[in-house]
Enzyme design. Structure first.
Site, PDB file in Angstrom:
ATOM      1  N   ASP A  19      70.602 -32.695-113.809  1.00 16.93           N
ATOM      2  CA  ASP A  19      72.251 -32.337-113.670  1.00 16.93           C
ATOM      3  C   ASP A  19      71.749 -31.231-112.303  1.00 16.93           C
ATOM      4  O   ASP A  19      70.997 -30.420-112.362  1.00 16.93           O
ATOM      5  CB  ASP A  19      72.298 -31.321-115.009  1.00 16.93           C
ATOM      6  CG  ASP A  19      73.632 -30.860-114.854  1.00 16.93           C
ATOM      7  OD1 ASP A  19      74.496 -31.038-115.585  1.00 16.93           O
ATOM      8  OD2 ASP A  19      74.058 -30.067-114.034  1.00 16.93           O
ATOM      9  N   TYR A  24      79.802 -28.167-107.379  1.00 18.41           N
ATOM     10  CA  TYR A  24      80.643 -27.928-106.356  1.00 18.41           C
ATOM     11  C   TYR A  24      80.508 -26.632-105.611  1.00 18.41           C
ATOM     12  O   TYR A  24      80.407 -26.748-104.215  1.00 18.41           O
ATOM     13  CB  TYR A  24      81.926 -27.758-106.771  1.00 18.41           C
ATOM     14  CG  TYR A  24      82.762 -28.696-107.884  1.00 18.41           C
ATOM     15  CD1 TYR A  24      82.063 -29.942-107.841  1.00 18.41           C
ATOM     16  CD2 TYR A  24      83.952 -28.662-108.134  1.00 18.41           C
ATOM     17  CE1 TYR A  24      82.540 -31.147-108.473  1.00 18.41           C
ATOM     18  CE2 TYR A  24      84.619 -29.737-108.736  1.00 18.41           C
ATOM     19  CZ  TYR A  24      83.838 -31.005-108.896  1.00 18.41           C
ATOM     20  OH  TYR A  24      84.515 -31.975-109.741  1.00 18.41           O
ATOM     21  N   ARG A  56      77.295 -15.519-111.097  1.00 24.00           N
ATOM     22  CA  ARG A  56      77.186 -15.676-112.461  1.00 24.00           C
ATOM     23  C   ARG A  56      76.216 -14.390-112.835  1.00 24.00           C
ATOM     24  O   ARG A  56      76.447 -14.220-113.934  1.00 24.00           O
ATOM     25  CB  ARG A  56      76.201 -17.026-112.822  1.00 24.00           C
ATOM     26  CG  ARG A  56      77.116 -18.201-112.840  1.00 24.00           C
ATOM     27  CD  ARG A  56      76.384 -19.461-113.264  1.00 24.00           C
ATOM     28  NE  ARG A  56      76.866 -20.406-112.542  1.00 24.00           N
ATOM     29  CZ  ARG A  56      76.947 -22.008-113.107  1.00 24.00           C
ATOM     30  NH1 ARG A  56      75.908 -22.226-114.190  1.00 24.00           N
ATOM     31  NH2 ARG A  56      77.345 -22.982-112.539  1.00 24.00           N
ATOM     32  N   ASP A 111      77.968 -34.923-111.503  1.00 21.87           N
ATOM     33  CA  ASP A 111      76.516 -34.046-111.215  1.00 21.87           C
ATOM     34  C   ASP A 111      75.430 -34.505-112.224  1.00 21.87           C
ATOM     35  O   ASP A 111      74.459 -33.737-112.233  1.00 21.87           O
ATOM     36  CB  ASP A 111      76.888 -32.756-111.210  1.00 21.87           C
ATOM     37  CG  ASP A 111      76.840 -31.871-112.514  1.00 21.87           C
ATOM     38  OD1 ASP A 111      77.153 -32.651-113.383  1.00 21.87           O
ATOM     39  OD2 ASP A 111      76.396 -30.831-112.306  1.00 21.87           O
ATOM     40  N   GLU A 112      75.542 -35.455-112.896  1.00 21.62           N
ATOM     41  CA  GLU A 112      74.514 -35.833-113.944  1.00 21.62           C
ATOM     42  C   GLU A 112      74.131 -37.245-113.894  1.00 21.62           C
ATOM     43  O   GLU A 112      74.898 -38.287-113.717  1.00 21.62           O
ATOM     44  CB  GLU A 112      75.028 -35.554-115.323  1.00 21.62           C
ATOM     45  CG  GLU A 112      75.071 -33.917-115.586  1.00 21.62           C
ATOM     46  CD  GLU A 112      75.534 -33.585-116.884  1.00 21.62           C
ATOM     47  OE1 GLU A 112      75.382 -34.325-117.971  1.00 21.62           O
ATOM     48  OE2 GLU A 112      76.505 -32.737-116.977  1.00 21.62           O
TER      49      GLU A 112
HETATM   50  N1  DCP Z   1      83.907 -29.150-113.191  1.00 16.60           N
HETATM   51  C1  DCP Z   1      85.115 -29.194-113.203  1.00 16.60           C
HETATM   52  N2  DCP Z   1      85.860 -28.767-114.521  1.00 16.60           N
HETATM   53  C2  DCP Z   1      84.864 -28.248-115.613  1.00 16.60           C
HETATM   54  C3  DCP Z   1      83.841 -27.986-115.434  1.00 16.60           C
HETATM   55  C4  DCP Z   1      83.028 -28.367-114.373  1.00 16.60           C
HETATM   56  O1  DCP Z   1      85.704 -29.567-112.362  1.00 16.60           O
HETATM   57  N3  DCP Z   1      85.816 -27.759-116.511  1.00 16.60           N
HETATM   58  C5  DCP Z   1      83.167 -29.532-111.979  1.00 16.60           C
HETATM   59  C6  DCP Z   1      82.734 -28.244-111.463  1.00 16.60           C
HETATM   60  C7  DCP Z   1      81.192 -28.329-111.595  1.00 16.60           C
HETATM   61  C8  DCP Z   1      80.819 -29.793-111.881  1.00 16.60           C
HETATM   62  O2  DCP Z   1      81.958 -30.410-112.506  1.00 16.60           O
HETATM   63  O3  DCP Z   1      80.475 -28.070-110.505  1.00 16.60           O
HETATM   64  C9  DCP Z   1      79.678 -30.064-112.637  1.00 16.60           C
HETATM   65  O4  DCP Z   1      79.961 -29.436-114.050  1.00 16.60           O
HETATM   66  P1  DCP Z   1      78.630 -28.564-114.650  1.00 16.60           P
HETATM   67  O5  DCP Z   1      79.069 -28.319-116.078  1.00 16.60           O
HETATM   68  O6  DCP Z   1      77.401 -29.372-114.465  1.00 16.60           O
HETATM   69  O7  DCP Z   1      78.551 -27.189-113.955  1.00 16.60           O
HETATM   70  P2  DCP Z   1      77.944 -26.790-112.590  1.00 16.60           P
HETATM   71  O8  DCP Z   1      76.923 -27.987-111.974  1.00 16.60           O
HETATM   72  O9  DCP Z   1      78.922 -26.066-111.734  1.00 16.60           O
HETATM   73  O10 DCP Z   1      76.737 -25.704-113.189  1.00 16.60           O
HETATM   74  P3  DCP Z   1      75.392 -25.861-113.715  1.00 16.60           P
HETATM   75  O11 DCP Z   1      74.435 -25.318-112.973  1.00 16.60           O
HETATM   76  O12 DCP Z   1      75.674 -25.057-115.159  1.00 16.60           O
HETATM   77  O13 DCP Z   1      75.177 -27.218-113.931  1.00 16.60           O
HETATM   78 MG    MG Z   2      75.613 -29.165-112.999  1.00 18.46          MG
HETATM   79 MG    MG Z   3      76.767 -31.397-115.404  1.00 17.85          MG
END
Ligand code: DCP
Ligand code: MG
Ligand code: MG
Length: 566
Positions: A19, A24, A56, A111-112
């Site tokens: 992940d 973004y 964060r 992202d996964e």
């Molecule tokens: N995203 C989105 N709407 C959401 C949640 C996430 O558009 N409700 C987008 C933004 C994130 C991306 O999807 O960057 C990936 O989601 P993740 O849950 O993996 O979150 P992040 O990668 O941002 O953070 P982490 O470091 O917790 O994985």
């Molecule tokens: Mg992520």
């Molecule tokens: Mg993710």
């Protein structure tokens, strides 16, 4: 209660779940490195979809309202994240990178990815000292006692996961987290245990403990709000509730398979396989705007979208045969907006292939033609002689055809298909020295959303593969040979010498090349493929049109369709 002990659990696989950290936000930080040092939030409408880890620390959380985020972090820098172009592009680059390690890479969202590294682990363990330490974190910090060999495999999996993550950081400048275990469920859960930029291994005797550490059944991957509501009605809230539930009651609430699946998950059991993600069925872009009501502006917007779309399509490598226009119209009387779409076929000859880069592109004339097609579609949706109010324009290409040369060639398409369906089973029977070397050229750069290749290819390829397997040729010890030489496609190109599979299937009889196929490519094909192409052409010949429009004439999903001149 459902008896979960009825069958021995299989720990033979090694699955890595990757992940990307604050995805973004990382993409934006790569574009503007100044943002690495300051709290950054990515907004869509009035919420933050993510933030970097600096933000964060102040208490900024995903999906927070911007107003709330600014209360906890007044210095928050906010960047718009509504245009997904760069995120999508980076997402595919990551998947493509992971495909170096296994053909079994499954995308999950942007992202996964799951990567099944079982083969690579087995291969490494054959050649390397198995007394290695776990890299990264170990869930519950207790050594494993299982005797099936999974201890060594998962340790090796952690070494590979670290290599993968270092590679992604080096090549794409992205930090990631990884979870390593013997099934997808545990790998995914493990991945989120230590963040950011860390990895965690879960051994089998701690699977149940990991599941029990979840606070609610809704935290089980795959349990969405609908299932959660059903479970709530029968008083199942925790993982323990699920483990101890009256199984008949659960079956009444869900169907039997789903009930069994869910109870299995509550014990950390998950036999689901890592499915190689297909390529997208459509590639599109949308742009929302406050108001568009002038034709020249609409044209300009479509032109911009088209130019960006062409880049995406050329990266994909396949040729689209349909274009679709989407609009969102605002009705000033009812005060509501609604979407409408219109699509039409486009000739594949609009696209050409650059001789050097092998990328597909559009020349100026084709670009104009395509734009006028788009505007015609738009005019079918909107009466431009009256006033109109557009708030979104979108363009997408669909119904892709494979090219017959280059990395997304017929050979590559055949290879991809093999990779998806059968190569792994052959590989497993044979020793593989460097599984990753050839995959870059074989696998598509694009691993997205669940497209399954049409069936007719499978049956024919299935027979090719079973023949490979029957012959058991030692040259298949390398999957690179199998994919590249096997289907590129003749003994003359291969290093098999005189005894390989290709010679075995090659016939001395010369088969005639269909007039609408490329002779040079045709003669490189194995004889049975040549035969099929010839038969296809003969079948289609009765409908032949004197104006030579091969793409229109051949039936869809025939091999011939993948082999016609571009
Ligand atoms: N995203 C989105 N709407 C959401 C949640 C996430 O558009 N409700 C987008 C933004 C994130 C991306 O999807 O960057 C990936 O989601 P993740 O849950 O993996 O979150 P992040 O990668 O941002 O953070 P982490 O470091 O917790 O994985
Ligand atoms: Mg992520
Ligand atoms: Mg993710």
């Amino acid at each position: 209660m459902y008896d979960i002990e009825h069958e021995a659990e299989d720990h033979s696989r090694t699955i890595v779940h990757i992940d990307i950290d604050c995805f973004y936000a990382q993409v934006e930080m790569i574009k503007d490195p100044r943002l690495y040092q300051i709290p950054l939030g990515i907004k869509q409408k009035n919420i933050l979809v993510t933030s970097n880890y600096v933000a964060r620390k102040y208490g900024v959380k995903k999906c927070m309202l911007i107003a709330d985020a600014l209360k906890v972090c007044p210095n928050l820098e906010i960047v718009k994240g509504e245009d997904l172009y760069d995120y999508r592009k980076m997402s595919y680059q990551v998947t493509s990178y992971l495909q170096k390690y296994s053909v079994l890479v499954e995308r999950l969202g942007l992202d996964e990815n799951y990567v099944d590294v079982t083969q690579l682990v087995d291969e490494r363990l054959k050649h390397q000292n198995p007394n290695i330490d776990v890299r990264g974190n170990l869930f519950n910090n207790i050594a494993e006692t299982c005797v099936c060999g999974c201890v060594e495999r998962l340790k090796m999996g952690s070494v590979i996961a670290q290599e993968i993550r270092e590679g992604v950081l080096h090549e794409l400048k992205l930090t990631t987290c990884a979870g390593i275990s013997y099934n997808k469920l545990l790998a995914k859960l493990a991945c989120s245990l230590h963040k950011p930029n860390e990895q965690t291994v879960v051994f089998p005797n701690h699977a149940v403990a990991l599941m029990l550490s979840l606070s609610n059944v809704s935290e089980i991957p795959g349990v969405g709000s609908a299932t959660d509501e059903i479970l709530e009605k029968i008083n199942i809230r925790t993982i323990e509730d699920l483990q101890k539930c009256h199984f008949e009651t659960l079956i009444q609430a869900l169907n039997g398979d789903r009930a069994k699946w869910l109870v299995d998950l509550s014990y950390g059991r998950d036999n689901s396989v890592v499915k190689t993600s297909g390529r997208p069925q459509s590639i599109g872009l949308e742009d929302s705007c406050k108001v568009l009501n002038v034709e020249t502006e609409v044209r300009e917007k479509f032109h911009q979208l088209l130019m960006r779309l062409i880049i995406l399509v050329s990266e994909d490598g396949r040729i689209p045969t349909t274009i679709k226009v989407t609009i969102r119209k605002f009705d000033s009387v009812s005060k509501v907006s609604h979407r409408e779409t219109k699509q039409c076929n486009i000739g594949p000859n609009l696209f050409s292939t650059d001789k050097i880069t092998r990328m597909i592109s559009l020349n100026e004339q084709s670009e104009k033609k395509l734009l006028s097609i788009v505007m015609n579609l738009f005019k079918k949706l909107v009466n431009t002689s009256r006033s109109y109010h557009i708030t979104l324009l979108g363009l997408s290409f669909t119904k892709f055809k494979e090219r017959f040369d280059g990395k997304n060639s017929i050979a590559s398409y055949l290879m991809n298909d093999l990779a998806v369906q059968s190569v792994t089973s052959i590989e497993r029977k044979n020793s593989i020295s460097q599984p990753q070397t050839s995959l870059q050229t074989v696998c598509s750069t694009d691993g997205s959303e669940n497209e399954i290749e049409p069936l007719p290819k499978k049956s024919r390829l299935g027979s090719l593969v079973s023949r490979c397997a029957r012959l058991g040729d030692s040259d298949y010890s390398s999957p690179s040979k199998l994919r590249v030489a096997d289907l590129r496609l003749n003994s003359r190109d291969s290093d098999h010498g005189d005894t390989g599979y290709l010679d075995t299937v090659a016939s001395s009889r010369e088969i005639e090349c269909p007039p609408n196929a490329d002779k040079d490519v045709f003669k490189e094909l194995p004889s049975d493929v040549q035969q099929e192409l010839w038969e296809d052409w003969k079948r289609n010949r009765s409908h032949e049109d004197p104006h030579d429009k091969p793409f229109k004439k051949a039936k869809t999903n025939t091999l011939l369709n993948y082999f016609l001149k571009n």
